[in-house]
Design a protein around this motif. Sequence first.
Motif, PDB file in Angstrom:
ATOM      1  N   LYS A   1      51.741  63.317  39.593  1.00  0.00           N
ATOM      2  CA  LYS A   1      52.275  64.628  39.975  1.00  0.00           C
ATOM      3  C   LYS A   1      51.343  65.761  39.538  1.00  0.00           C
ATOM      4  CE  LYS A   1      55.191  64.789  35.812  1.00  0.00           C
ATOM      5  NZ  LYS A   1      56.581  64.903  35.300  1.00  0.00           N
ATOM      6  N   GLU A   2      50.631  65.574  38.418  1.00  0.00           N
ATOM      7  CA  GLU A   2      49.704  66.608  37.952  1.00  0.00           C
ATOM      8  C   GLU A   2      48.520  66.772  38.904  1.00  0.00           C
ATOM      9  OE1 GLU A   2      51.469  64.331  34.408  1.00  0.00           O
ATOM     10  OE2 GLU A   2      50.367  63.806  36.235  1.00  0.00           O
ATOM     11  N   LEU A   3      47.988  65.661  39.381  1.00  0.00           N
ATOM     12  CA  LEU A   3      46.849  65.713  40.294  1.00  0.00           C
ATOM     13  C   LEU A   3      47.258  66.308  41.640  1.00  0.00           C
ATOM     14  CD1 LEU A   3      43.852  64.978  40.547  1.00  0.00           C
ATOM     15  CD2 LEU A   3      44.545  62.733  41.410  1.00  0.00           C
ATOM     16  N   ARG A   4      48.478  66.017  42.066  1.00  0.00           N
ATOM     17  CA  ARG A   4      48.971  66.573  43.328  1.00  0.00           C
ATOM     18  C   ARG A   4      49.030  68.097  43.258  1.00  0.00           C
ATOM     19  NH1 ARG A   4      53.244  63.849  43.553  1.00  0.00           N
ATOM     20  NH2 ARG A   4      52.641  62.272  45.070  1.00  0.00           N
ATOM     21  N   VAL A   5      49.564  68.616  42.159  1.00  0.00           N
ATOM     22  CA  VAL A   5      49.664  70.067  41.988  1.00  0.00           C
ATOM     23  C   VAL A   5      48.271  70.698  41.930  1.00  0.00           C
ATOM     24  CG1 VAL A   5      50.353  71.892  40.375  1.00  0.00           C
ATOM     25  CG2 VAL A   5      51.923  70.012  40.893  1.00  0.00           C
ATOM     26  N   ALA A   6      47.352  70.082  41.178  1.00  0.00           N
ATOM     27  CA  ALA A   6      46.000  70.638  41.033  1.00  0.00           C
ATOM     28  C   ALA A   6      45.289  70.722  42.379  1.00  0.00           C
ATOM     29  CB  ALA A   6      45.197  69.788  40.050  1.00  0.00           C
TER      30      ALA A   6
ATOM     31  N   ILE B   1      41.606  73.430  37.470  1.00  0.00           N
ATOM     32  CA  ILE B   1      43.028  73.775  37.435  1.00  0.00           C
ATOM     33  C   ILE B   1      43.809  72.742  36.633  1.00  0.00           C
ATOM     34  CG2 ILE B   1      45.086  73.963  38.889  1.00  0.00           C
ATOM     35  CD1 ILE B   1      43.248  75.185  41.052  1.00  0.00           C
ATOM     36  N   TYR B   2      43.479  71.480  36.848  1.00  0.00           N
ATOM     37  CA  TYR B   2      44.123  70.388  36.092  1.00  0.00           C
ATOM     38  C   TYR B   2      43.952  70.623  34.590  1.00  0.00           C
ATOM     39  CZ  TYR B   2      45.807  65.516  35.761  1.00  0.00           C
ATOM     40  OH  TYR B   2      46.548  64.382  35.529  1.00  0.00           O
ATOM     41  N   GLN B   3      42.716  70.973  34.191  1.00  0.00           N
ATOM     42  CA  GLN B   3      42.427  71.208  32.778  1.00  0.00           C
ATOM     43  C   GLN B   3      43.218  72.403  32.251  1.00  0.00           C
ATOM     44  OE1 GLN B   3      40.204  69.003  31.471  1.00  0.00           O
ATOM     45  NE2 GLN B   3      40.406  69.734  29.353  1.00  0.00           N
ATOM     46  N   ASP B   4      43.269  73.473  33.026  1.00  0.00           N
ATOM     47  CA  ASP B   4      43.974  74.681  32.590  1.00  0.00           C
ATOM     48  C   ASP B   4      45.470  74.445  32.432  1.00  0.00           C
ATOM     49  OD1 ASP B   4      41.640  76.119  32.538  1.00  0.00           O
ATOM     50  OD2 ASP B   4      41.918  77.023  34.525  1.00  0.00           O
ATOM     51  N   LEU B   5      46.045  73.664  33.348  1.00  0.00           N
ATOM     52  CA  LEU B   5      47.501  73.486  33.349  1.00  0.00           C
ATOM     53  C   LEU B   5      47.989  72.427  32.364  1.00  0.00           C
ATOM     54  CD1 LEU B   5      48.369  73.612  37.180  1.00  0.00           C
ATOM     55  CD2 LEU B   5      48.707  75.403  35.474  1.00  0.00           C
TER      56      LEU B   5
ATOM     57  N   ASP C   1      43.570  68.002  22.089  1.00  0.00           N
ATOM     58  CA  ASP C   1      42.241  67.410  21.884  1.00  0.00           C
ATOM     59  C   ASP C   1      41.345  67.557  23.120  1.00  0.00           C
ATOM     60  OD1 ASP C   1      43.473  65.691  23.619  1.00  0.00           O
ATOM     61  OD2 ASP C   1      43.150  63.873  22.432  1.00  0.00           O
ATOM     62  N   GLY C   2      41.807  68.279  24.143  1.00  0.00           N
ATOM     63  CA  GLY C   2      41.004  68.495  25.347  1.00  0.00           C
ATOM     64  C   GLY C   2      41.215  67.465  26.438  1.00  0.00           C
ATOM     65  N   SER C   3      41.888  66.368  26.148  1.00  0.00           N
ATOM     66  CA  SER C   3      42.151  65.349  27.169  1.00  0.00           C
ATOM     67  C   SER C   3      43.265  65.823  28.094  1.00  0.00           C
ATOM     68  CB  SER C   3      42.544  64.029  26.512  1.00  0.00           C
ATOM     69  OG  SER C   3      43.774  64.157  25.822  1.00  0.00           O
ATOM     70  N   VAL C   4      43.386  65.159  29.239  1.00  0.00           N
ATOM     71  CA  VAL C   4      44.450  65.503  30.182  1.00  0.00           C
ATOM     72  C   VAL C   4      45.309  64.273  30.448  1.00  0.00           C
ATOM     73  CG1 VAL C   4      43.164  67.366  31.274  1.00  0.00           C
ATOM     74  CG2 VAL C   4      42.960  65.047  32.186  1.00  0.00           C
ATOM     75  N   PRO C   5      46.636  64.451  30.582  1.00  0.00           N
ATOM     76  CA  PRO C   5      47.525  63.321  30.862  1.00  0.00           C
ATOM     77  C   PRO C   5      47.656  63.073  32.356  1.00  0.00           C
ATOM     78  CG  PRO C   5      48.840  65.270  30.492  1.00  0.00           C
ATOM     79  CD  PRO C   5      47.390  65.709  30.371  1.00  0.00           C
ATOM     80  N   ALA C   6      47.919  61.836  32.714  1.00  0.00           N
ATOM     81  CA  ALA C   6      48.248  61.474  34.095  1.00  0.00           C
ATOM     82  C   ALA C   6      49.508  60.622  34.057  1.00  0.00           C
ATOM     83  CB  ALA C   6      47.108  60.713  34.760  1.00  0.00           C
ATOM     84  N   THR C   7      50.485  60.991  34.846  1.00  0.00           N
ATOM     85  CA  THR C   7      51.765  60.296  34.870  1.00  0.00           C
ATOM     86  C   THR C   7      51.768  59.206  35.932  1.00  0.00           C
ATOM     87  OG1 THR C   7      52.962  62.262  34.113  1.00  0.00           O
ATOM     88  CG2 THR C   7      54.253  60.574  35.244  1.00  0.00           C
ATOM     89  N   PHE C   8      52.177  58.016  35.530  1.00  0.00           N
ATOM     90  CA  PHE C   8      52.376  56.904  36.463  1.00  0.00           C
ATOM     91  C   PHE C   8      53.829  56.463  36.326  1.00  0.00           C
ATOM     92  CE2 PHE C   8      47.879  56.917  35.499  1.00  0.00           C
ATOM     93  CZ  PHE C   8      47.291  56.722  36.741  1.00  0.00           C
ATOM     94  N   GLN C   9      54.612  56.731  37.353  1.00  0.00           N
ATOM     95  CA  GLN C   9      56.013  56.305  37.353  1.00  0.00           C
ATOM     96  C   GLN C   9      56.093  54.929  37.996  1.00  0.00           C
ATOM     97  OE1 GLN C   9      58.866  58.104  40.148  1.00  0.00           O
ATOM     98  NE2 GLN C   9      60.221  58.487  38.412  1.00  0.00           N
ATOM     99  N   VAL C  10      56.569  53.951  37.242  1.00  0.00           N
ATOM    100  CA  VAL C  10      56.642  52.574  37.733  1.00  0.00           C
ATOM    101  C   VAL C  10      58.105  52.217  37.971  1.00  0.00           C
ATOM    102  CG1 VAL C  10      56.054  50.168  37.297  1.00  0.00           C
ATOM    103  CG2 VAL C  10      54.580  51.992  36.420  1.00  0.00           C
ATOM    104  N   VAL C  11      58.416  51.853  39.197  1.00  0.00           N
ATOM    105  CA  VAL C  11      59.774  51.468  39.580  1.00  0.00           C
ATOM    106  C   VAL C  11      59.846  49.948  39.659  1.00  0.00           C
ATOM    107  CG1 VAL C  11      61.598  51.704  41.295  1.00  0.00           C
ATOM    108  CG2 VAL C  11      59.993  53.585  40.916  1.00  0.00           C
ATOM    109  N   TYR C  12      60.835  49.368  38.988  1.00  0.00           N
ATOM    110  CA  TYR C  12      61.048  47.916  39.010  1.00  0.00           C
ATOM    111  C   TYR C  12      62.296  47.629  39.842  1.00  0.00           C
ATOM    112  CZ  TYR C  12      57.921  48.132  34.994  1.00  0.00           C
ATOM    113  OH  TYR C  12      56.856  48.382  34.159  1.00  0.00           O
ATOM    114  N   MET C  13      62.193  46.685  40.756  1.00  0.00           N
ATOM    115  CA  MET C  13      63.317  46.318  41.616  1.00  0.00           C
ATOM    116  C   MET C  13      63.605  44.827  41.493  1.00  0.00           C
ATOM    117  SD  MET C  13      62.493  48.445  45.128  1.00  0.00           S
ATOM    118  CE  MET C  13      60.892  47.679  45.364  1.00  0.00           C
ATOM    119  N   ILE C  14      64.877  44.510  41.376  1.00  0.00           N
ATOM    120  CA  ILE C  14      65.325  43.112  41.359  1.00  0.00           C
ATOM    121  C   ILE C  14      66.429  42.958  42.400  1.00  0.00           C
ATOM    122  CG2 ILE C  14      66.285  41.220  39.996  1.00  0.00           C
ATOM    123  CD1 ILE C  14      65.279  42.565  37.495  1.00  0.00           C
ATOM    124  N   GLY C  15      66.276  41.964  43.260  1.00  0.00           N
ATOM    125  CA  GLY C  15      67.310  41.652  44.243  1.00  0.00           C
ATOM    126  C   GLY C  15      67.425  40.147  44.406  1.00  0.00           C
TER     127      GLY C  15
END
Length: 360
Positions: free
Chosen positions: A210-215, A300-304, A309-323
């Motif tokens: 989501k961060e990369l999408r906004v940037a 923009i990614y860096q600013d937001l 420590d200067g690093s930037v986070p990236a979110t990975f949402q993992v969906v698990y499905m069982i059927g």
Amino acid sequence: MTMVPGSAVATAKSMYMLAARGRISTQFSIVASPLSSMPSLTIFDRVGKKRQRARAATKLDWAEYEYLRAEVAKRLVDRLEDIMRDFPQALELGAYGPHIAQEVNAVKGLNGKGGAGGIETLVRCGLTEEGLLPASMTSKSVTQEGNAKILNLLGDEEHLPFSPASFDLIVSNLSLHWINDLPGAMTQARDVLKPDGVFLASMFGGNTLKELRVAFQLAEQEREGGISPHISPSAHVADCGSLLQAAGFALPTVDVDTITVSYPDALVLMEHLQGMGESSAILTRRPYVSRETFLAAAAIYQDLYAEADGSVPATFQVVYMIGWAPHDSQPRPKKRGSGRVSMKTLQKGASDGNGGGPAR
């Protein structure tokens, strides 16, 4: 959970087992793939995605970018181990890299047969030969080592080449989010499961990157006066249960993990996405993005989002499905109206002082 790239490299570089390429045991019936039936809505360039993954898997440093798949494969197999029964014949759908095979072979089954989940034979069905055997791995026969026998087959998740009721289990690790006709693919998966078989899958959810999408949106709006898609759309968590039900699975279960990975900057993140074979494959993506837009997005990614420590986070949402493939032994909801309370019960409850409600 927060990860730093490289923490799972040792797992990805461990022993990799491969049986004869392009062949499958005769105990599984193979039928012709319906290649002529294309999905009604095409979002992703499957040929382009195949090319991306093949290119990524041919690099000798391939394992350095596999930390997410390795971690999610471990969590998938942990969920499999929570199901107290055996699944002798299993299919890995969209196989890429050795992670599921390694996790399955790491332990013995409940009854001492096979690997995790009692898997005795794991058929790895992958889109590319390079993904089934990355360049940095060593080909070894599994007929003499490992708790489960591993077989490999080139195949497309959108066109499964198996006869109905071929497998006890289907597992898929971070692959389904690139399928155009996801309901159709999941319906095919249910068809090739035996009655009461299990479908267990992970895929990236809608909040991924989501961060990369906004940037990128802000950078393109600033530099070019408009926006175009750069991050592939993914199913939202609320839709996944409906997808399982629409595909005909019983007892659907959905849960979510959010994995946050830290990178030195956004450009390193984009380099890692390419190394994972997870670059955008949207058909409507722009064929060329200027250097200025890339640099603006990184700034923009860096600013937001920059951390202390200067690093930037990236979110990975993992969906698990069982059927579960339907079976008569599974619990079913009661018939409509079976829970009605009779007038006699209501009257008795009123006389007992329950305010007109049924007696307790």
